[in-house]
Design a protein around this motif. Structure first.
Motif, PDB file in Angstrom:
ATOM      1  N   LYS A  68      -2.862   7.591 -15.174  1.00 50.75           N
ATOM      2  CA  LYS A  68      -3.327   8.624 -14.386  1.00 50.75           C
ATOM      3  C   LYS A  68      -3.570   9.869 -15.423  1.00 50.75           C
ATOM      4  O   LYS A  68      -3.107   9.846 -16.707  1.00 50.75           O
ATOM      5  CB  LYS A  68      -1.805   9.461 -13.886  1.00 50.75           C
ATOM      6  N   SER A 106       0.881  -1.093   0.070  1.00 48.04           N
ATOM      7  CA  SER A 106       0.112   0.023  -0.035  1.00 48.04           C
ATOM      8  C   SER A 106       0.888   1.266  -0.102  1.00 48.04           C
ATOM      9  O   SER A 106       0.574   2.138  -0.695  1.00 48.04           O
ATOM     10  CB  SER A 106      -0.945   0.071   1.263  1.00 48.04           C
ATOM     11  N   GLU A 107       1.913   1.325   0.848  1.00 48.98           N
ATOM     12  CA  GLU A 107       2.983   2.411   0.937  1.00 48.98           C
ATOM     13  C   GLU A 107       3.524   2.538  -0.434  1.00 48.98           C
ATOM     14  O   GLU A 107       3.776   3.839  -0.932  1.00 48.98           O
ATOM     15  CB  GLU A 107       4.016   2.147   1.970  1.00 48.98           C
ATOM     16  N   PHE A 156      -6.286   0.084  -2.073  1.00 45.84           N
ATOM     17  CA  PHE A 156      -5.799   1.074  -2.641  1.00 45.84           C
ATOM     18  C   PHE A 156      -6.935   2.088  -3.367  1.00 45.84           C
ATOM     19  O   PHE A 156      -7.652   1.947  -4.141  1.00 45.84           O
ATOM     20  CB  PHE A 156      -4.647   0.847  -3.473  1.00 45.84           C
ATOM     21  N   ALA A 167       0.961   4.184  -3.056  1.00 49.05           N
ATOM     22  CA  ALA A 167       0.736   5.525  -2.782  1.00 49.05           C
ATOM     23  C   ALA A 167       1.999   6.347  -3.090  1.00 49.05           C
ATOM     24  O   ALA A 167       1.697   7.553  -3.793  1.00 49.05           O
ATOM     25  CB  ALA A 167       0.232   5.885  -1.406  1.00 49.05           C
ATOM     26  N   TRP A 171       2.019   6.364  -7.121  1.00 49.47           N
ATOM     27  CA  TRP A 171       0.936   7.190  -7.996  1.00 49.47           C
ATOM     28  C   TRP A 171       1.406   8.603  -7.585  1.00 49.47           C
ATOM     29  O   TRP A 171       1.038   9.200  -8.638  1.00 49.47           O
ATOM     30  CB  TRP A 171      -0.356   6.910  -7.149  1.00 49.47           C
ATOM     31  N   ALA A 172       1.863   9.106  -6.690  1.00 48.30           N
ATOM     32  CA  ALA A 172       2.288  10.477  -6.347  1.00 48.30           C
ATOM     33  C   ALA A 172       3.140  11.027  -7.234  1.00 48.30           C
ATOM     34  O   ALA A 172       3.337  12.033  -7.907  1.00 48.30           O
ATOM     35  CB  ALA A 172       2.596  10.920  -4.984  1.00 48.30           C
ATOM     36  N   ASP A 197      -4.672  -5.554   0.040  1.00 51.74           N
ATOM     37  CA  ASP A 197      -4.067  -4.149   0.027  1.00 51.74           C
ATOM     38  C   ASP A 197      -4.357  -3.442  -1.351  1.00 51.74           C
ATOM     39  O   ASP A 197      -4.501  -2.322  -1.593  1.00 51.74           O
ATOM     40  CB  ASP A 197      -2.544  -4.259   0.243  1.00 51.74           C
ATOM     41  N   PRO A 228      -6.884   5.361  -5.231  1.00 51.92           N
ATOM     42  CA  PRO A 228      -6.296   6.612  -6.027  1.00 51.92           C
ATOM     43  C   PRO A 228      -7.528   7.447  -6.629  1.00 51.92           C
ATOM     44  O   PRO A 228      -8.780   7.335  -6.096  1.00 51.92           O
ATOM     45  CB  PRO A 228      -5.964   5.765  -7.232  1.00 51.92           C
ATOM     46  N   GLU A 229      -7.022   8.632  -7.197  1.00 56.53           N
ATOM     47  CA  GLU A 229      -8.059   9.381  -7.454  1.00 56.53           C
ATOM     48  C   GLU A 229      -8.983   8.697  -8.690  1.00 56.53           C
ATOM     49  O   GLU A 229     -10.423   9.225  -8.719  1.00 56.53           O
ATOM     50  CB  GLU A 229      -7.466  10.731  -8.014  1.00 56.53           C
TER      51      GLU A 229
END
Length: 603
Positions: free
Chosen positions: A599, A528-529, A560, A532, A535-536, A556, A562-563
């Motif tokens: 994205k 999960s970390e 998750f 994130a 994705w950032a 996990d 995301p946007e």
């Protein structure tokens, strides 16, 4: 002094207020001599009173003869700017001469010398102070000198005596139209002169290809560039070839490795760099274009070593892949080797042909054929060997030779398509991601050339190797893999230098890396970390693919947030068949869950 020589008696009336004394030119005697037998004739003429206002400017008429001194009227004064009113009646029985139209283009009438000072005084009263002083100085000078030149300039149609010099100064010339604008023309001329005085801008840096002939056969454009260059730079070989043309040019010697420093010291504009062969392939034209930009570098192409070698063997450059070992290590060729391919390999080392042959043998292409094309003495010489023969040869070659390699069939060590053999993975083959999952992940990632990518996996790099071999020009990071182990596997799998290993890293450290266009994350501890953080850091429009092989990783992956929601989900479950006691049995493997996120582009 007699009375007929005194002009005061003819110009001043007894009932008029006397004017301040002015310095006047000395009066001249009348043209008509007085009769001594009749001395009282002048006294009998009564003083003519001065009219209230002199006649203004009527239309000019031909000048008449000047009357005798006994009938000379009062001095004429004219207004230079007002419209002329109707003329007043003459005082004396004799008709008075009409005042000249000073602003008309007709010839000026003749005025007597005694009346000229009064006309000048009236005109000076109207003109500005600076002009009045200038005209006064001119009048004094001309009155002091002879009236010959001024009189010769203005004559009447009836050949009457010339006008007074002072009147010629006061009268404006209506025909002199250009004199009314004395500032515009000189200003334009000065501006044009300043523009013409500015130096023409210098041409950008020009890279001229000399080809392989001696002396070089240059186009008219290349010759014109050389003749107009401020300085010509090149290697000793290039300048020697250029000297055969007999051109007197300012030259400077520079090595191919230091051309950037020399150009930075001398200056780019107006400089010409000459290169033997083709400037784009055999010279630093590509690096100069990348450093300075296309607007500052002009490249004139020519025939290079690769084109000449392909033409000598009857090969089309369209079917030949160029791997330049002058700018990259030998591993770059290993990463691009495929079966039944043609490669052109420019060299910069005399021992490079033997090293390339040994690489072909070690990579499973022992039957590959290699042509060594040398350019000794300006002539092309091509010789062919098998890879096994060339690997054992002890002959020296020209340092700047070109190899043409035909790989032929492969021994199966390097896969042509994604799907590296388990034996190429070594001891990590048992922990590698299943082949079906690797192929599906690469199909979702769609890696492109020159993209930056991350392959995050703990302890093994099967997908990173597949990715690096499929796209040799991509810049990849294998996160969580030991560099020494990865180097050995890269040599077995035929992967070049486009893959780097990062042994251990936390999600926070990925902030230091360049933003990727594609990221693969294999499920494990801390999934999960990593999701994130990836994705950032993912670039807009980038792709994120993640896998999960156990229940914790599946949870996990589902959690998750995301946007945007995942674009695709898939969970293939495969069974491997193995013979047991002579009977074929299929053992189901654990399913692998995959997810794809894309994205959105920034707006």
């Amino acid at each position: 002094m007699s009375e007929d020589q005194n002009p005061v008696l003819l110009t001043d009336a007894p009932d008029e207020t006397p004017k301040p004394a002015r310095r006047k030119a000395p009066a001249r005697a009348s043209r008509k001599k007085a009769d001594p037998a009749e001395p009282a004739a002048v006294e009998a003429v009564p003083a003519t009173p001065k009219p209230k206002r002199a006649p203004r400017k009527p239309k000019a008429k031909p000048a008449e003869a000047v009357p005798a001194p006994e009938t000379v009227p009062s001095p004429v004064t004219a207004d230079l700017f007002d419209a002329p009113p109707a003329p007043e009646a003459a005082v004396t029985p004799a008709p008075a001469p009409e005042a000249p139209a000073l602003l008309a283009p007709e010839p000026s009438p003749v005025v007597s010398e005694e009346a000229a000072p009064a006309v000048v005084a009236s005109a000076e009263a109207v003109l500005p102070a600076s002009r009045r002083k200038r005209k006064r100085r001119r009048g004094r000078t001309e009155r002091a000198g002879s009236a010959g030149p001024a009189a010769a300039e203005t004559t009447s149609l009836d050949e009457t005596p010339p006008a007074a010099p002072a009147l010629a100064e006061v009268e404006p010339d209506a025909t002199a139209a250009p004199a009314a604008e004395p500032v515009a023309a000189p200003a334009e001329l000065v501006e044009a002169a300043e523009e013409s005085a500015e130096p023409a801008p210098l041409a950008p840096l020009t890279v001229v290809s000399l080809g392989l002939d001696t002396p070089p056969a240059l186009s008219a454009e290349a010759l014109a560039v050389l003749k107009g260059a401020q300085i010509v730079l090149g290697s000793a070989d290039a300048l020697d070839r250029l000297a055969a043309l007999g051109l007197a040019l300012p030259q400077a010697l520079c090595a191919p490795e230091s051309v950037h420093l020399d150009l930075r010291r001398i200056g780019h504009a107006g400089s010409v760099l000459v290169v033997v062969g083709d400037a784009a392939g055999d010279g630093p034209a590509a690096e100069l274009l990348a450093e300075l930009g296309p607007g500052q570098v002009r490249v004139l192409p020519g025939v290079g070593r690769v084109q000449a070698a392909c033409a000598a063997l009857g090969l089309s450059p369209d079917v030949v892949s160029v791997v330049d070992l002058r700018r990259s290590p030998l591993a770059a060729l290993r990463g691009q080797l495929r079966a039944h391919r043609l490669f052109a390999v420019p060299l910069a080392d005399a021992a490079a042909p033997v090293a390339v042959a040994r690489l072909l043998v070690d990579s499973g292409f022992a039957g590959a054929r290699v042509w060594v094309c040398e350019f000794a003495g300006g002539e092309l010489q091509a010789r062919a060997w098998l890879a096994t023969e060339l690997a054992e040869l002890r002959e020296s070659f020209e340092p700047r030779a070109v190899l043409i390699v035909a790989t032929g069939p492969s021994a199966g060590l390097f896969a042509e398509l994604p799907g590296i053999a388990p034996e190429s993975l070594g001891d990590a083959a048992h922990a590698a991601l299943p082949l079906a999952a690797r192929l599906l992940a690469l199909a979702w990632l769609q890696p492109a050339a020159w993209e930056t990518g991350w392959a995050i996996s703990d302890g093994e790099a099967s997908l990173a190797l597949e990715w690096a071999r499929a796209v040799p020009t991509a810049r990849l990071r294998a996160v969580g893999v030991d560099p020494s182990l990865l180097g050995v596997v890269m040599a077995r799998a035929g992967v070049g230098e486009n893959l780097a290993a990062i042994p251990a890293a936390s999600p926070l450290r990925c902030r230091e890396w360049p933003a990727p266009e594609a990221v693969f994350v294999r499920g494990g501890v801390g999934l999960s970390e990593w999701l994130a953080a990836a994705w950032a850091r993912l670039a807009p429009g980038g792709r994120l693919v993640a896998t999960a092989e156990d229940d914790n990783a599946r949870a996990d992956l589902l959690a998750f947030p995301p946007e945007v929601p995942a674009e695709a989900w898939q969970e293939p479950a495969l069974a491997s068949g193995e013979p047991v006691a002579g009977r074929l049995r299929f053992a189901p493997a654990a399913p692998v869950r995959l997810a794809l996120w894309r994205k959105p582009l920034e707006t």
